[in-house]
Design an enzyme around this catalytic site. Structure first.
Site: not given
Ligand code: SAH
Ligand code: SF4
Length: 346
Positions: A90, A104, A111, A115, A118, A161-162, A193, A215-216, A291, A334
């Site tokens: 997407e 974006c 990924c 996380c 996510c 994805g990373e 990011s 991304s902390l 979200n 997000c």
């Protein structure tokens, strides 16, 4: 066959040259593809047949296909794209003030980082996207926007994805986006990011100097490890050692993304932790209210709590913004991207 859209201008020039063709024809091809958004070589009127034949015989000009699109009440557009092997990803286009239009971009199908907050992370990694696919997702969307007389102004690598896990293709795609004969996007209009892949962060000196967002999401190792398994491999100490080495142009800052999750990382202790970790003058904090998506186990804090968290950082001299949630009615916000036709159409 590798994709024509994965070639930087220099690479296209040298492959034409090697074939005994005029290298400057690349400038015209770049102009057709990235300025006029014309990807059908039959219409490249000032390009010789020899060059067209060489390029079409040696490179693929196939683009991802838009198989579904949706528009949110706030103008956010979401596209589901099908890649050559049937896999889907997407991409989202987010409108903002003064005609800003940000795409974006996704960099992988799924990924590997996993996380726990996510939606993409729940898919696992299906495969990397190639440089041509990363660029191709921009071309198809730019072609769609052109019909509406709209133009992309910014890109963020914040889709599925990373990006640093797919380092070389993302680097090449970024170079393509920045080519002055093509889209000519400035490094300031591009943001990458990352969840904190330390070895790749250490290689950023070798990457075009785009904006970097980390991304902390937590200021303490135990909480961060609960949210992001990558923290078990590279904890906060190692992450910040690597961040310190990122070459920053004068007055530029690193953005720290911090998802606010109810009762998990939204307290006084977390603010203190952030203040210990972050240098006021070199950081920007971007708070992202969590979200929710189907089956998500976390909740978003109350509006008052979010405002209090932001104010506490502002009062202590930090630059801190709260990201406005966009496109959530079509699951385009997000962390909501999952690239299944069923979620996209729900
Ligand atoms: N993999 C990269 C880039 C893509 S994720 C990274 O993690 O940085 C883009 C952003 O969306 C990241 O800041 C990510 O943490 C955030 N995000 C993921 N899931 C979310 C959710 N459920 N709510 C809010 N933000 C989320
Ligand atoms: Fe991957 Fe980023 Fe999602 Fe983590 S937040 S699972 S790194 S896409």
């Amino acid at each position: 066959m590798s994709s024509l859209y994965g070639l930087t201008l220099a690479q296209m020039r040298s492959s034409l040259k090697e074939a005994g063709l005029a290298p400057y024809a690349s400038d015209q091809v770049y102009d057709w593809i990235y300025r006029k958004l014309e990807t059908n070589p039959d219409n490249w009127s000032n390009v010789s047949n020899k060059v067209k034949n060489f390029l079409t015989e040696n490179f693929s000009l196939e683009l991802p296909k838009i198989v579904w699109k949706g528009e949110s009440r706030d103008g956010t557009l979401k596209f589901l794209l099908q890649l050559y092997d049937g896999q889907t990803v997407e991409t989202v286009v987010i409108p903002a003030v003064s005609n800003r239009l940000t795409q974006c971009l996704s960099t992988q199908v799924g990924c590997a980082i996993g996380c726990t907050f996510c939606h993409t992370g729940t898919m696992g990694l299906k495969r990397h996207m190639s440089d041509g696919e990363i660029v191709g997702q921009l071309i198809v969307v730019a072609q769609f926007l052109k019909e509406r007389e709209q133009k992309l102004t910014n890109i963020v690598y914040m889709g599925q994805g990373e990006p640093l896990h797919n380092y070389e293709p993302v680097k090449r795609a970024t170079k393509v986006f920045m080519e002055d004969k093509g889209l000519n996007l400035s490094q300031r209009k591009i943001t990458l990011s990352t969840s904190g892949l330390v070895p790749q962060i250490e290689k950023l000196f070798d990457f075009p100097p785009v904006n970097i967002a980390i991304s902390l999401h937590a200021a303490h190792d135990n909480i961060r490890s609960e949210l992001m398994p990558i923290n078990k491999a590279y904890d906060l100490k190692r992450l910040f050692e690597a961040i310190k080495k990122i070459p920053l142009k004068a007055r530029r800052r690193i953005t720290y993304e911090y998802i606010l999750i109810k009762d998990l990382n939204d307290g006084e202790d977390d603010i203190k932790g952030l203040m210990n970790l972050l240098d006021k003058d070199k950081s920007k904090v971007n708070l992202i209210p969590f979200n929710e998506y189907p089956e998500s186990k976390f909740k978003k804090p109350s509006e008052e709590k979010i405002k209090w968290f932001q104010k506490s950082l502002l009062d202590n001299g930090y630059t801190c913004t709260v990201r406005i949630t966009k496109g959530d009615d079509i699951l385009a916000a997000c962390g909501q991207l999952k690239s299944k036709l069923d979620t996209a159409t729900s």
